[in-house]
Design a protein around this motif. Structure first.
Motif, PDB file in Angstrom:
ATOM      1  N   SER A  29       0.841  -1.187   0.000  1.00 12.38           N
ATOM      2  CA  SER A  29       0.000   0.000   0.000  1.00 12.38           C
ATOM      3  C   SER A  29       0.881   1.243   0.000  1.00 12.38           C
ATOM      4  O   SER A  29       2.101   1.167   0.091  1.00 12.38           O
ATOM      5  CB  SER A  29      -0.910   0.018   1.237  1.00 12.38           C
ATOM      6  N   LEU A  30       0.255   2.411  -0.096  1.00 14.28           N
ATOM      7  CA  LEU A  30       1.016   3.655  -0.062  1.00 14.28           C
ATOM      8  C   LEU A  30       1.708   3.835   1.283  1.00 14.28           C
ATOM      9  O   LEU A  30       2.798   4.404   1.362  1.00 14.28           O
ATOM     10  CB  LEU A  30       0.077   4.836  -0.349  1.00 14.28           C
ATOM     11  N   THR A  31       1.074   3.360   2.376  1.00 14.35           N
ATOM     12  CA  THR A  31       1.732   3.419   3.678  1.00 14.35           C
ATOM     13  C   THR A  31       2.991   2.568   3.681  1.00 14.35           C
ATOM     14  O   THR A  31       4.015   2.943   4.245  1.00 14.35           O
ATOM     15  CB  THR A  31       0.768   2.945   4.784  1.00 14.35           C
ATOM     16  N   THR A  32       2.922   1.405   3.030  1.00 17.42           N
ATOM     17  CA  THR A  32       4.092   0.541   2.914  1.00 17.42           C
ATOM     18  C   THR A  32       5.228   1.278   2.220  1.00 17.42           C
ATOM     19  O   THR A  32       6.399   1.100   2.556  1.00 17.42           O
ATOM     20  CB  THR A  32       3.736  -0.734   2.118  1.00 17.42           C
ATOM     21  N   GLY A  33       4.887   2.116   1.241  1.00 19.47           N
ATOM     22  CA  GLY A  33       5.906   2.808   0.468  1.00 19.47           C
ATOM     23  C   GLY A  33       6.431   4.077   1.091  1.00 19.47           C
ATOM     24  O   GLY A  33       7.334   4.704   0.519  1.00 19.47           O
ATOM     25  N   THR A  34       5.905   4.484   2.251  1.00 22.75           N
ATOM     26  CA  THR A  34       6.373   5.727   2.870  1.00 22.75           C
ATOM     27  C   THR A  34       7.856   5.667   3.184  1.00 22.75           C
ATOM     28  O   THR A  34       8.614   6.609   2.916  1.00 22.75           O
ATOM     29  CB  THR A  34       5.584   6.012   4.154  1.00 22.75           C
ATOM     30  N   LEU A  78       6.888   0.509  24.768  1.00 22.42           N
ATOM     31  CA  LEU A  78       6.408   0.310  23.406  1.00 22.42           C
ATOM     32  C   LEU A  78       4.903   0.100  23.389  1.00 22.42           C
ATOM     33  O   LEU A  78       4.328  -0.452  24.323  1.00 22.42           O
ATOM     34  CB  LEU A  78       7.108  -0.897  22.765  1.00 22.42           C
ATOM     35  N   GLY A  79       4.271   0.533  22.332  1.00 21.22           N
ATOM     36  CA  GLY A  79       2.829   0.370  22.174  1.00 21.22           C
ATOM     37  C   GLY A  79       2.419   0.787  20.780  1.00 21.22           C
ATOM     38  O   GLY A  79       3.246   1.138  19.944  1.00 21.22           O
ATOM     39  N   MET A  80       1.116   0.742  20.537  1.00 22.52           N
ATOM     40  CA  MET A  80       0.576   1.164  19.246  1.00 22.52           C
ATOM     41  C   MET A  80      -0.495   2.215  19.500  1.00 22.52           C
ATOM     42  O   MET A  80      -1.658   1.886  19.738  1.00 22.52           O
ATOM     43  CB  MET A  80      -0.011  -0.033  18.493  1.00 22.52           C
ATOM     44  N   PRO A  81      -0.131   3.482  19.516  1.00 22.62           N
ATOM     45  CA  PRO A  81      -1.112   4.543  19.767  1.00 22.62           C
ATOM     46  C   PRO A  81      -2.256   4.488  18.768  1.00 22.62           C
ATOM     47  O   PRO A  81      -2.071   4.169  17.592  1.00 22.62           O
ATOM     48  CB  PRO A  81      -0.286   5.825  19.595  1.00 22.62           C
ATOM     49  N   GLY A  82      -3.456   4.806  19.263  1.00 25.03           N
ATOM     50  CA  GLY A  82      -4.642   4.797  18.410  1.00 25.03           C
ATOM     51  C   GLY A  82      -5.201   6.188  18.244  1.00 25.03           C
ATOM     52  O   GLY A  82      -4.465   7.164  18.061  1.00 25.03           O
ATOM     53  N   ASP A  83      -6.530   6.294  18.374  1.00 22.15           N
ATOM     54  CA  ASP A  83      -7.178   7.597  18.159  1.00 22.15           C
ATOM     55  C   ASP A  83      -6.755   8.637  19.182  1.00 22.15           C
ATOM     56  O   ASP A  83      -6.843   9.840  18.921  1.00 22.15           O
ATOM     57  CB  ASP A  83      -8.703   7.426  18.203  1.00 22.15           C
ATOM     58  N   SER A 139       5.627   0.713  18.368  1.00 22.09           N
ATOM     59  CA  SER A 139       6.330  -0.547  18.562  1.00 22.09           C
ATOM     60  C   SER A 139       7.423  -0.786  17.536  1.00 22.09           C
ATOM     61  O   SER A 139       8.498  -1.300  17.859  1.00 22.09           O
ATOM     62  CB  SER A 139       5.324  -1.707  18.518  1.00 22.09           C
ATOM     63  N   MET A 140       7.162  -0.434  16.283  1.00 19.00           N
ATOM     64  CA  MET A 140       8.143  -0.705  15.236  1.00 19.00           C
ATOM     65  C   MET A 140       9.233   0.357  15.130  1.00 19.00           C
ATOM     66  O   MET A 140      10.204   0.178  14.402  1.00 19.00           O
ATOM     67  CB  MET A 140       7.439  -0.851  13.894  1.00 19.00           C
ATOM     68  N   ALA A 155       0.625  14.215   9.597  1.00 18.06           N
ATOM     69  CA  ALA A 155      -0.434  14.066  10.595  1.00 18.06           C
ATOM     70  C   ALA A 155      -0.467  12.658  11.163  1.00 18.06           C
ATOM     71  O   ALA A 155      -1.095  12.421  12.191  1.00 18.06           O
ATOM     72  CB  ALA A 155      -1.789  14.396   9.960  1.00 18.06           C
ATOM     73  N   GLU A 156       0.198  11.716  10.514  1.00 20.96           N
ATOM     74  CA  GLU A 156       0.221  10.332  10.984  1.00 20.96           C
ATOM     75  C   GLU A 156       1.333  10.188  12.016  1.00 20.96           C
ATOM     76  O   GLU A 156       2.508  10.454  11.746  1.00 20.96           O
ATOM     77  CB  GLU A 156       0.448   9.379   9.810  1.00 20.96           C
ATOM     78  N   SER A 157       0.971   9.749  13.225  1.00 23.82           N
ATOM     79  CA  SER A 157       1.923   9.738  14.334  1.00 23.82           C
ATOM     80  C   SER A 157       3.125   8.849  14.052  1.00 23.82           C
ATOM     81  O   SER A 157       4.250   9.179  14.444  1.00 23.82           O
ATOM     82  CB  SER A 157       1.224   9.276  15.618  1.00 23.82           C
ATOM     83  N   MET A 158       2.926   7.718  13.384  1.00 22.88           N
ATOM     84  CA  MET A 158       4.041   6.822  13.100  1.00 22.88           C
ATOM     85  C   MET A 158       5.067   7.503  12.198  1.00 22.88           C
ATOM     86  O   MET A 158       6.271   7.440  12.451  1.00 22.88           O
ATOM     87  CB  MET A 158       3.546   5.535  12.440  1.00 22.88           C
ATOM     88  N   ILE A 159       4.592   8.177  11.147  1.00 24.54           N
ATOM     89  CA  ILE A 159       5.500   8.850  10.227  1.00 24.54           C
ATOM     90  C   ILE A 159       6.204  10.011  10.916  1.00 24.54           C
ATOM     91  O   ILE A 159       7.404  10.248  10.726  1.00 24.54           O
ATOM     92  CB  ILE A 159       4.729   9.349   8.986  1.00 24.54           C
ATOM     93  N   LYS A 160       5.473  10.753  11.749  1.00 25.43           N
ATOM     94  CA  LYS A 160       6.069  11.876  12.496  1.00 25.43           C
ATOM     95  C   LYS A 160       7.196  11.372  13.394  1.00 25.43           C
ATOM     96  O   LYS A 160       8.285  11.948  13.440  1.00 25.43           O
ATOM     97  CB  LYS A 160       4.989  12.564  13.335  1.00 25.43           C
TER      98      LYS A 160
END
Length: 743
Positions: free
Chosen positions: A228-233, A396-401, A596-597, A664-669
């Motif tokens: 997906s496009l997220t995979t390609g970031t 470590l964790g996976m933040p949500g909304d 986490s990642m 705006a995406e926390s993982m990318i930030k």
């Protein structure tokens, strides 16, 4: 390898039209395939082997018609101040909205909050869950617009209506502005470094072509390999940064060779044979580190790593072929202004060559370090060590909304539900009970429900929902703490630790899943894989650098410096994103666990980039030492030749990665910030200060290798010494087909 790449560079320079048309053709073909390819799939966090994933698989098997795989929208209703949602007008508006939402073409059900008792104790907040028959990515625009229209009509009555779930989830803004900002800063750095618009534009042009091929390739192969496009970031991020840096090194070496009097074709061949050899090695380290992400066992992480590795491979190939081909079109344009003027007058191009013997900022800094190596070493190690201390408290964790900006309706829905129903309401635990081998399924499920309800930290347990075969049941347990709280992690562990005794008592088995438990499992899997992965990466660094530098102490020093910069960067990430220091400056509205990642990404990517700087910087120091200079003088000479280019490369990397902090995406930030500070620490503290200080203290011992190891290790001549010796006495002559400089 150097001789082979030398011939590749000369061939690309001579056959520049063919090479250029081939790359343009590849870009056009891949772009056409991407335009015709089916839509990319929705990303999933499948975690083979984890308990939460096993429970999800059991739910799919025993509850095939539950609609669990479909999209959902949680409509949250907040009454005006001083009113209740149960008031006649408010209740009517809510029921009308729920009824209208349930009539959507792809809707399975829309639950009435008053019938389901989904109203807070003070009756100020209520919620309804709308379930769809397809995933969020497969929802039609008509379905989304139908639901949005119903929500807007309810808002017109005075109710506050927020929407959680994934059906109408706010999509993060496209990363185009991030890449554009990175490119702008990179262009400024390149112009300052080279003093030529053409020299600055060439690395940018080739990097953009490489990223274009990589991203369109990911889109073209998306439906086939689940990309997906997220995979390609990550591929976009690294493809752009590495593409610019690698071309920068080759163009810089080309200018050096022209300053020595080489004709354009010979200079291009030598640039690819020497700097290109280092590019191949540097790219290989990045590819190995990214491909190594597959050992973690997370499919999405494997896809991201392999996609980014492919982007780096393309960047290397373009650097070795397209860069010398473009140099063939404009052999003089990439030179400094003084050199272009000298070429116009028919004189020798030697003005830039002065930098090879005259002092510059790099040589002056290296001289300072060589005079005070102990002080510089202590300052660097103590400073990075202090920054690394917060990494010991990494969670470590996976933040949500809860990690989304308050400008999104998902975040406001999350906050409203936490206020009305408690912080644990947003992260219920799903208990999947397998009663296939139980003599009394109902009694077994009842006992399990009672045991879980009696666990400290559980607020409530919902009634059991059996499947049609009565061989499985689902319970929902609501914790008293938020999904990302440490107490919730301890709660899940406590329930699982008490499970064997309960299962033996009732003759049935059960698993804990749901988004909260899945995120906990996800974090634990990454945490357990981090240390082994780090050991593999560091071990690989030592072996590869022993091959390159024919030394034992230099690789050990490089590996320890890499560890120091990675841990310091991770500590900085913890300070900002977990503890909140300076979080507002980066637009982080909610602190919490680190993605986490993130540590795995940081370890793998920074390894490759750190080895880039190590090779480009230390190879020039070793080259000077091999040619007879004393250890201290070799350090100064190496910095005189390479420090300016390495600094420019690091600044470009930092600019590219920093551009993603605005996402705006926390993982990318988080990834953008982590990589930017990691490059800052590694390039400017470790490679520019710690490395020369250690080499100065080691002296001749830095370049020694035990005889047994010397015989075992292959000699790949990464600096192209044999090639340089071979061409050292090649007469200078003007390339017969060189086009005139066009300004």
């Amino acid at each position: 390898m150097a001789t082979f790449l030398y011939n590749v560079g000369r061939m690309a320079f001579r056959r520049r039209w063919l090479v250029t048309f081939l790359w343009v053709g590849v870009l056009a073909a891949v772009g056409f395939a991407a335009a015709k390819a089916p839509a990319a799939p929705d990303d999933g966090f499948a975690m083979p082997g984890l308990e939460s994933q096993k429970a999800f698989d059991l739910m799919d098997e025993r509850f095939p018609d539950s609609g669990a795989e479909g999209a959902s929208a949680r409509l949250v209703f907040v009454a005006p101040d001083g009113e209740k949602v149960t008031a006649t007008e408010n209740k009517a508006a809510i029921e009308e909205l729920v009824g209208e939402a349930g009539e959507g073409s792809q809707v399975v059900r829309a639950v009435d909050p008053f019938q389901a008792k989904a109203v807070s104790e003070d009756a100020s907040i209520a919620y309804s869950t709308v379930t769809f028959e397809v995933k969020a990515a497969d929802l039609t625009d008509a379905s989304k617009e139908h639901l949005q229209k119903a929500v807007d009509q309810a808002r017109d009555t005075g109710l506050t209506v927020e929407v959680g779930g994934d059906a109408l989830a706010t999509q993060p803004a496209a990363g185009g502005s991030a890449e554009a900002m990175g490119l702008l800063v990179a262009a400024v750095v390149l112009v300052i470094t080279f003093g030529s618009m053409a020299a600055a534009g060439l690395p940018l042009l080739t990097a953009i072509i490489g990223v274009g091929i990589s991203m369109t390739g990911i889109i073209a192969l998306g439906s086939t390999f689940g990309l997906s496009l997220t995979t390609g970031t990550l591929a976009s991020m690294l493809g752009l940064a590495c593409g610019i840096d690698y071309a920068l090194f080759v163009v810089s070496r080309y200018r050096e060779e022209r300053a020595k009097g080489r004709d354009p074709r010979e200079a291009a061949g030598l640039a690819v044979g020497t700097a290109g050899s280092a590019v191949v090695f540097a790219g290989l380290t990045v590819v190995i580190a990214l491909a190594g992400l597959s050992v973690v066992g997370i499919p999405m992480l494997t896809k991201m790593g392999l996609s980014a590795a492919g982007a780096v491979v393309i960047a290397v190939l373009i650097c070795l072929t397209l860069v010398p081909a473009l140099l063939g079109f404009w052999p003089k344009a990439v030179l400094a202004r003084r050199d272009r003027k000298a070429a116009k007058r028919g004189g020798e191009i030697t003005t830039s060559g002065r930098s090879q013997t005259a002092d510059n900022m790099g040589s002056r800094w290296a001289s300072l370090v060589v005079r005070r190596p102990v002080l510089v070493l202590l300052l660097g190690v103590i400073g990075l060590g202090a920054l690394a201390i917060p990494a010991t408290g990494l969670q470590l964790g996976m933040p949500g909304d809860e990690a989304k900006p308050t400008t999104t309706t998902e975040r406001r829905a999350y906050d409203a539900l936490a206020e009305g129903f408690g912080p644990g309401f947003n992260g219920p635990l799903t208990v999947v009970v397998d009663t296939k081998n139980s003599d009394d399924p109902e009694a077994a499920v009842a006992t399990i429900s009672e045991e879980i309800a009696a666990t400290d930290g559980i607020v409530s347990v919902s009634p059991a929902q059996f499947n049609q075969a009565r061989d499985a049941a689902i319970l929902s347990a609501t914790p008293s703490t938020a999904p990302t709280d440490a107490e919730t992690i301890d709660l899940v562990k406590a329930i699982r630790s008490d499970r064997p005794a309960v299962e033996q008592q009732v003759g049935a088995t059960y698993e804990i899943t749901g988004s909260t438990a899945a995120n906990i499992d996800f974090a634990q899997k990454f945490q357990s894989a981090l240390v082994p992965y780090l050991i593999v990466v560091v071990g690989l660094a030592i072996v590869l650098l022993m091959v390159v530098f024919r030394s034992l102490l230099v690789p050990l020093k490089a590996a320890l410096g890499y560890l120091l910069s990675v841990l310091a960067a991770l500590g900085a990430v913890v300070l900002v994103f977990q503890h909140g220091y300076g979080a507002e400056l980066l637009g982080v509205e909610q602190t919490g666990p680190i993605m986490s990642m993130m540590p795995i990404f940081l370890v793998g990517i920074v390894f490759g980039l750190a080895m880039d700087y190590e090779v480009f910087l230390v190879s020039r120091i070793r080259e000077a030492y091999v040619h007879g200079e004393r250890p201290a003088q070799a350090i100064v000479s190496g910095f005189r030749s390479s420090s300016r280019v390495v600094v420019a490369a690091a600044l470009i990397m930092i600019a590219v990665f920093s551009g993603f902090i605005g996402s705006a995406e926390s993982m990318i930030k988080m990834i953008g910030f982590g990589l930017a500070v990691a490059v800052l620490f590694d390039a400017f503290v470790v490679r520019m200060a710690v490395v020369p200080a250690v080499l100065a203290l080691l002296g001749d011992r830095a370049w020694r290798l035990p005889r047994r190891l010397d015989r075992l290790l292959p000699d790949i001549d990464i600096e192209g010494e044999a090639l340089t010796r071979t061409t050292a006495h090649t007469p200078s002559h003007q390339y017969e087909n060189e086009p005139a400089y066009r300004g």
